[in-house]
Design a protein around this motif. Structure first.
Motif, short mmCIF file in Angstrom:
data_model
loop_
_atom_site.label_atom_id
_atom_site.label_comp_id
_atom_site.label_asym_id
_atom_site.label_seq_id
_atom_site.Cartn_x
_atom_site.Cartn_y
_atom_site.Cartn_z
N PRO A 45 -5.17 -5.57 15.73
CA PRO A 45 -4.45 -4.35 15.37
C PRO A 45 -3.33 -4.59 14.36
CG PRO A 45 -4.88 -4.38 17.72
CD PRO A 45 -5.29 -5.71 17.20
N LYS A 46 -2.79 -5.82 14.34
CA LYS A 46 -1.66 -6.10 13.45
C LYS A 46 -2.08 -6.75 12.14
CE LYS A 46 1.37 -4.54 16.37
NZ LYS A 46 2.08 -3.27 16.08
N THR A 47 -3.38 -6.96 11.97
CA THR A 47 -3.85 -7.53 10.70
C THR A 47 -3.50 -6.59 9.56
OG1 THR A 47 -5.70 -8.65 11.80
CG2 THR A 47 -5.90 -8.28 9.43
N THR A 48 -3.02 -7.16 8.45
CA THR A 48 -2.67 -6.31 7.29
C THR A 48 -3.84 -6.25 6.31
OG1 THR A 48 -1.67 -8.20 6.16
CG2 THR A 48 -0.21 -6.79 7.45
N PHE A 92 -2.43 6.02 -2.18
CA PHE A 92 -2.61 4.64 -1.72
C PHE A 92 -1.32 4.19 -1.05
CE2 PHE A 92 -5.20 5.38 -5.49
CZ PHE A 92 -6.47 5.07 -5.00
N ASN A 93 -1.47 3.38 -0.01
CA ASN A 93 -0.31 3.01 0.80
C ASN A 93 0.06 1.53 0.71
OD1 ASN A 93 0.14 5.62 2.57
ND2 ASN A 93 -2.07 5.27 2.47
N GLY A 94 -0.62 0.79 -0.15
CA GLY A 94 -0.30 -0.64 -0.27
C GLY A 94 -0.75 -1.40 0.96
N LYS A 95 0.10 -2.37 1.38
CA LYS A 95 -0.25 -3.17 2.56
C LYS A 95 -0.02 -2.35 3.83
CE LYS A 95 0.27 -7.95 1.03
NZ LYS A 95 -1.13 -8.25 1.34
N VAL A 96 -1.06 -2.28 4.67
CA VAL A 96 -0.96 -1.53 5.93
C VAL A 96 -1.60 -2.35 7.05
CG1 VAL A 96 -1.00 0.75 4.81
CG2 VAL A 96 -3.15 -0.34 5.52
N THR A 97 -1.20 -2.06 8.28
CA THR A 97 -1.84 -2.73 9.42
C THR A 97 -3.12 -1.97 9.79
OG1 THR A 97 -0.63 -1.38 11.02
CG2 THR A 97 0.39 -3.47 10.34
N VAL A 98 -3.96 -2.63 10.55
CA VAL A 98 -5.21 -2.00 11.00
C VAL A 98 -4.90 -0.75 11.83
CG1 VAL A 98 -7.20 -2.28 12.53
CG2 VAL A 98 -6.63 -4.08 10.89
N GLU A 99 -3.89 -0.86 12.71
CA GLU A 99 -3.58 0.29 13.56
C GLU A 99 -3.09 1.47 12.73
OE1 GLU A 99 -0.74 -0.85 16.46
OE2 GLU A 99 0.76 -1.56 15.01
N PHE A 100 -2.33 1.19 11.63
CA PHE A 100 -1.88 2.27 10.75
C PHE A 100 -3.07 2.87 10.00
CE2 PHE A 100 -0.43 3.99 6.72
CZ PHE A 100 0.68 4.74 7.07
N ALA A 101 -3.97 2.00 9.55
CA ALA A 101 -5.15 2.46 8.81
C ALA A 101 -6.02 3.37 9.68
CB ALA A 101 -5.95 1.27 8.32
N LEU A 102 -6.17 2.99 10.95
CA LEU A 102 -6.98 3.80 11.86
C LEU A 102 -6.28 5.11 12.20
CD1 LEU A 102 -9.42 4.25 13.67
CD2 LEU A 102 -8.31 2.87 15.44
N ASN A 115 -4.25 6.79 10.51
CA ASN A 115 -4.20 7.70 9.37
C ASN A 115 -5.56 7.88 8.69
OD1 ASN A 115 -1.11 8.35 8.77
ND2 ASN A 115 -1.26 6.23 9.49
N SER A 116 -6.58 7.33 9.31
CA SER A 116 -7.96 7.47 8.83
C SER A 116 -8.10 7.10 7.35
CB SER A 116 -8.45 8.92 9.06
OG SER A 116 -9.85 9.00 8.87
N LEU A 117 -7.56 5.94 7.00
CA LEU A 117 -7.63 5.48 5.61
C LEU A 117 -9.03 4.92 5.32
CD1 LEU A 117 -4.15 3.70 5.30
CD2 LEU A 117 -4.75 6.08 4.76
N ASN A 118 -9.54 5.24 4.15
CA ASN A 118 -10.91 4.86 3.82
C ASN A 118 -11.04 3.45 3.24
OD1 ASN A 118 -11.96 7.34 4.65
ND2 ASN A 118 -11.59 8.28 2.65
N ILE A 119 -10.12 3.08 2.37
CA ILE A 119 -10.27 1.80 1.67
C ILE A 119 -10.19 0.61 2.63
CG2 ILE A 119 -9.29 0.30 -0.14
CD1 ILE A 119 -8.35 2.98 -1.48
N PRO A 120 -9.22 0.56 3.56
CA PRO A 120 -9.21 -0.55 4.53
C PRO A 120 -10.48 -0.59 5.38
CG PRO A 120 -7.09 0.55 4.50
CD PRO A 120 -8.01 1.39 3.70
N ALA A 121 -11.01 0.59 5.72
CA ALA A 121 -12.22 0.63 6.54
C ALA A 121 -13.41 0.04 5.78
CB ALA A 121 -12.52 2.07 6.96
N VAL A 122 -13.54 0.40 4.51
CA VAL A 122 -14.64 -0.14 3.71
C VAL A 122 -14.48 -1.65 3.54
CG1 VAL A 122 -15.81 -0.07 1.47
CG2 VAL A 122 -14.99 2.05 2.51
N LYS A 123 -13.25 -2.12 3.44
CA LYS A 123 -12.98 -3.55 3.32
C LYS A 123 -13.47 -4.30 4.57
CE LYS A 123 -11.07 -7.56 2.35
NZ LYS A 123 -11.85 -8.54 1.57
N VAL A 124 -13.14 -3.75 5.75
CA VAL A 124 -13.58 -4.38 7.00
C VAL A 124 -15.10 -4.36 7.09
CG1 VAL A 124 -13.54 -4.21 9.52
CG2 VAL A 124 -11.43 -3.88 8.22
#
Length: 425
Positions: A354-357, A377-387, A389-398
């Motif tokens: 959850p704390k992975t950036t 775009f929000n720059g560096k975010v944690t996984v929990e923040f990405a989830l 806020n339903s961010l798309n780019i971090p999800a596609v990265k994972v």
């Protein structure tokens, strides 16, 4: 006649009947309408049967003592004492017919009437003999209560309405077990003359005929005099009603799932279902200006896991906006609903915590450049923040690091039916 000879004659007669029973089995297989009920027994939806008839299945516990007494007094007082044929009635009818030179009395028991309803024949003396034999055959295989139940399920009420439950629902808007004496008496006289005694059309005439029978019940001391008087004064409010059509999408689904059941019992709660349907309609009406024309809702009780409301569309009767399409089951893009599952697989594989950036910045994934809903775009975010806020780019990265095939395997293991079907195809 010696006892021995009488014994062999009786044995021969019994064996002959047994052979006839084996050679000509009585097939009782009425085609019933499908009825879908709520958790409290309320009728939600009714369907015509395969023959386009309303033949709703009356259960044994719906045959109240009042209904039983009334129907037996009118049709067959010795029903529980004879073996399908009433010899006294047959003898009396035969004598009347012979002396009058024409057929004036039929002496049909309820069992014989069931035979006639299941196997219609021309009314001849030969047919009557067959009915008698078949009636005895029916009595061998079914209890008296089951035969009475069959009778009440098959009696005609004119048009395409058959059975007392159908008539009760379609003309009085209630189940048989809550009918009054006046209503029951009305429904007992119709089957003898369903064409001339048309409920909703000839109510004044039906009241006259009903009251004649109520007076006969009074003479027979079948009911308390005050009960009879109340029934005589009761107005007849019978009119043809529409069959219940609530929760149509679920009803259709259950009917397909259980085609052999005459009554399908759901877990829906009527008040919640009505409320959910109204809220869905209101919600869609408010959003029409945004080009949103439909919605679907499922309400599940978290404690019991019972489905308490099921709305497949805002308006089932609206063909322009796909009203008859069950939105609950319609295949659609899962969108962001996959993100929690995606991150869960990442946790399971040790790829992230959850704390992975992660970087929420413009990124090209093999020609695909995803954007967030707000196009920011929000720059560096944690996984929990990405989830959260339903961010798309971090999800596609994972997903890119995990590979789609791994996620698909997990979805298949979780019994996602569409994924399984597409993989099989």
């Amino acid at each position: 006649m010696t006892k021995k000879r009488a014994f062999w004659l009786s044995a021969g007669f019994f064996i002959a009947l047994l052979l006839i029973d084996l050679a000509f089995p009585f097939r009782v297989n009425p085609r019933y309408s499908t009825l879908v009920t709520a958790s409290d027994g309320t009728v939600l939806h009714a369907f015509l049967n395969e023959e386009d008839k309303w033949r709703l299945y009356t259960e044994l516990d719906e045959i109240t003592p009042l209904l039983r007494q009334t129907i037996l007094q009118k049709e067959d007082r010795y029903f529980y004492y004879h073996f399908g044929i009433n010899p006294v009635s047959v003898g009396r009818a035969l004598a009347k017919n012979l002396t009058s030179g024409r057929r004036t009395s039929g002496a049909s028991t309820i069992t014989m009437q069931v035979v006639r309803l299941l196997e219609p024949r021309k009314r001849t003396y030969g047919s009557k003999i067959i009915e008698m034999l078949r009636a005895m055959q029916l009595e061998w295989h079914y209890s008296k209560d089951e035969i009475l139940q069959l009778y009440l399920n098959l009696i005609p009420y004119g048009s395409n309405v058959e059975g007392i439950k159908s008539a009760s629902m379609l003309y009085f808007g209630k189940l048989p077990q809550v009918l009054s004496l006046a209503e029951i008496t009305t429904l007992t006289i119709i089957p003898n003359r369903p064409s001339s005694l048309r409920l909703g059309r000839k109510n004044p005439y039906i009241v006259q005929e009903r009251n004649k029978w109520l007076r006969r019940f009074e003479k027979a001391a079948l009911f308390d005099p005050q009960v009879i008087e109340d029934a005589l004064r009761e107005p007849l409010r019978a009119e043809r009603r529409e069959a219940p059509k609530l929760a149509p999408h679920l009803a259709i689904r259950l009917r397909k799932q259980y085609p052999q059941l005459p009554i399908v019992r759901s877990t829906l709660v009527p008040t919640r279902q009505t409320q959910a349907e109204q809220l869905t309609r209101n919600y869609v009406n408010r959003l029409r200006s945004m080009n949103i024309h439909n919605a679907a809702v499922v309400v599940i009780n978290n404690e019991t896991m019972n489905v308490e409301a099921y709305v497949g569309s805002a308006d089932f009767n609206n063909p322009y906006d796909g009203g008859q399409v069950d939105g609950v089951r319609a295949v659609r893009s899962p969108g962001s609903t996959l993100k929690p599952l995606l991150y869960a697989v990442g946790f399971d594989k040790g790829l992230i915590t959850p704390k992975t950036t992660l970087n929420d910045v413009p990124t090209n994934f093999g020609g695909f450049e995803p954007e967030n809903f707000d196009r920011r775009f929000n720059g560096k975010v944690t996984v929990e923040f990405a989830l959260a806020n339903s961010l798309n780019i971090p999800a596609v990265k994972v997903l890119s690091d995990l590979t789609p095939s791994v996620l698909i395997e997990y979805l298949k293991k979780a019994d996602f039916q569409t994924v399984k079907k597409q993989s099989a195809g």
